[in-house]
Design an enzyme around this catalytic site. Sequence first.
Site, mmCIF file in Angstrom:
data_model
loop_
_atom_site.group_PDB
_atom_site.id
_atom_site.type_symbol
_atom_site.label_atom_id
_atom_site.label_comp_id
_atom_site.label_asym_id
_atom_site.label_seq_id
_atom_site.Cartn_x
_atom_site.Cartn_y
_atom_site.Cartn_z
ATOM 1 N N LYS A 1 0.688 3.925 4.772
ATOM 2 C CA LYS A 1 0.436 3.581 3.378
ATOM 3 C C LYS A 1 1.143 4.581 2.470
ATOM 4 C CE LYS A 1 -3.108 0.564 4.780
ATOM 5 N NZ LYS A 1 -4.318 0.465 5.555
ATOM 6 N N ASN B 1 0.832 -1.215 0.000
ATOM 7 C CA ASN B 1 0.000 0.000 0.000
ATOM 8 C C ASN B 1 0.862 1.257 0.000
ATOM 9 O OD1 ASN B 1 -2.446 -1.534 0.299
ATOM 10 N ND2 ASN B 1 -1.891 -1.837 2.436
ATOM 11 N N ASP C 1 -12.482 7.676 7.183
ATOM 12 C CA ASP C 1 -11.156 7.044 7.180
ATOM 13 C C ASP C 1 -10.559 7.199 5.771
ATOM 14 O OD1 ASP C 1 -8.957 5.350 7.243
ATOM 15 O OD2 ASP C 1 -9.989 3.719 8.290
ATOM 16 N N HIS D 1 -13.154 -0.906 7.471
ATOM 17 C CA HIS D 1 -12.022 -1.680 7.979
ATOM 18 C C HIS D 1 -12.332 -2.270 9.359
ATOM 19 C CE1 HIS D 1 -7.806 -2.180 9.453
ATOM 20 N NE2 HIS D 1 -7.558 -2.382 8.167
ATOM 21 N N SER E 1 -10.788 -0.234 1.206
ATOM 22 C CA SER E 1 -9.484 -0.891 1.144
ATOM 23 C C SER E 1 -9.441 -2.134 0.267
ATOM 24 C CB SER E 1 -9.000 -1.232 2.551
ATOM 25 O OG SER E 1 -9.947 -2.035 3.215
ATOM 26 N N HIS F 1 -6.802 4.962 2.289
ATOM 27 C CA HIS F 1 -6.396 4.638 0.911
ATOM 28 C C HIS F 1 -6.616 5.777 -0.070
ATOM 29 C CE1 HIS F 1 -5.507 0.469 1.843
ATOM 30 N NE2 HIS F 1 -6.507 0.562 2.690
ATOM 31 N N GLU G 1 -15.321 5.004 4.832
ATOM 32 C CA GLU G 1 -14.004 5.251 4.239
ATOM 33 C C GLU G 1 -14.198 6.067 2.983
ATOM 34 O OE1 GLU G 1 -11.962 1.455 3.734
ATOM 35 O OE2 GLU G 1 -12.514 0.910 5.771
HETATM 36 C C1 LIG Z 1 -4.681 -0.053 6.911
HETATM 37 C C2 LIG Z 1 -5.943 0.546 7.373
HETATM 38 C C3 LIG Z 1 -6.113 0.972 8.693
HETATM 39 C C4 LIG Z 1 -5.109 0.672 9.768
HETATM 40 O O1 LIG Z 1 -3.979 1.437 9.651
HETATM 41 P P1 LIG Z 1 -2.597 0.888 10.255
HETATM 42 O O2 LIG Z 1 -1.788 2.091 10.395
HETATM 43 O O3 LIG Z 1 -2.098 -0.100 9.272
HETATM 44 O O4 LIG Z 1 -2.935 0.256 11.580
HETATM 45 C C5 LIG Z 1 -7.272 1.638 9.019
HETATM 46 N N1 LIG Z 1 -8.235 1.844 8.114
HETATM 47 C C6 LIG Z 1 -8.126 1.414 6.846
HETATM 48 C C7 LIG Z 1 -9.226 1.668 5.889
HETATM 49 C C8 LIG Z 1 -6.985 0.743 6.444
HETATM 50 O O5 LIG Z 1 -6.898 0.290 5.204
#
Ligand SMILES: *Cc1c(COP(=O)(O)O)cnc(C)c1O
Length: 394
Positions: free
Chosen positions: A246, A48, A212, A134, A187, A215, A183
């Site tokens: 990411k 990612n 969130d 997520h 993801s 991505h 989101e």
């Molecule tokens: C990867 C991810 C997280 C968690 O983030 P980390 O820093 O890897 O713990 C939270 N929300 C989404 C949508 C993700 O893809």
Amino acid sequence: MANLDHLLAQELADISSAGLRRVLRPARKGTGTVFQEPGHSFLNFASNDYLGLASHPAVIESALNAVQQWGAGSGASRLISGSLQIHHDLEDAISAWKGTESSLTFSSGFATALGVIPALVGTGDTVILDKRVHACCVDAARLSGATLRIFRHNDLDSLESILTWANRRRSRNGKDRILIVTESVFSMDGDQAPLAAIIQLKERYGAWLMLDEAHASGLFGVNRSGLARATESQSRIEIQMGTLGKALGSAGGYVAGSRTLVEYLTHKARSFLFSTAPVPAASGAALAGLSILQSQEGARRCERTWEWARMVASHTQPHRPPSSAILPVILGTEERALEASSTLRESGIYVPAIRFPTVSRGSARLRITLNANHTSEQINCLIQALVPILRPTA
Ligand SMILES: *Cc1c(COP(=O)(O)O)cnc(C)c1O
């Protein structure tokens, strides 16, 4: 009482026979465009690290400098003695990038959700989640003790009918908190939420929105901060969160919003209060990642990632341009997904099979992610290798 290992081994055997066994493969290198295992190397379409910043010399150097200056560890939680200048610098940079008054960093995105949601809602309140958010937001919502409701993925009618229900319920019990969590880019599907319409709905029903951007950050908007800012809606979203792990090429998580929100979370988010502050190396790397992301170089890297996404999408989803750097190839059964992934491995390409419980049953898939450091030869290699997998089965 049966012995622990015996019981667990039985459960593992069931997992295996369902095609859901997972193994950790020790990689020599997981980011960048090559995935190295002892004795093998594969083109990596699984990370990612969308802009290729995790292996960027300036990001690495910034991490090393932070270790030299601040040490390997932070020594304590932020409220004890772990609140280093570099954490504050990073938070200032995140707020400026997101266009919010303030922000707060955590050791991971997962820890961010676990801290934030239970701090904001509890028993008697309602949390409304998109079906595909997520796992960290699902777990956080459960932990909060609030009533959980799930709306169908990106379905505004489904969201509105739950909002109507929650609104009626709150006028009965006198509690007034309704939190929607979604989101901006999902993801495992790479699709986008209908953000403007969700904002209208949450305003109409007096709910809060937590978005969130894990991505979307790195790929949208003039400064590539995500879809909130790209659609100029950041001031209408109460809570933004994301990860530094990411597109920013580092590790850690953040929440961004008003000064009051952040001050409140400093007192109430338990994964912030009771956890050692993020390591200086991670904050240093994220600072450099943020600076590159917002520069001309960041713009070029972002454009390249999109170019690769368009090229690959023209084969994997011919009638639909990509909506992110995540391209799912949905194959249905766990077996088909595993077989496709192993066919690609034989051609020297690593694309993971994503299975239950990461995605729902019957929607096992390949998940391809593109990276600014990929070369056009590597992209062509992937496309060639995908041809037999994409051919409709007779
Ligand atoms: C990867 C991810 C997280 C968690 O983030 P980390 O820093 O890897 O713990 C939270 N929300 C989404 C949508 C993700 O893809």
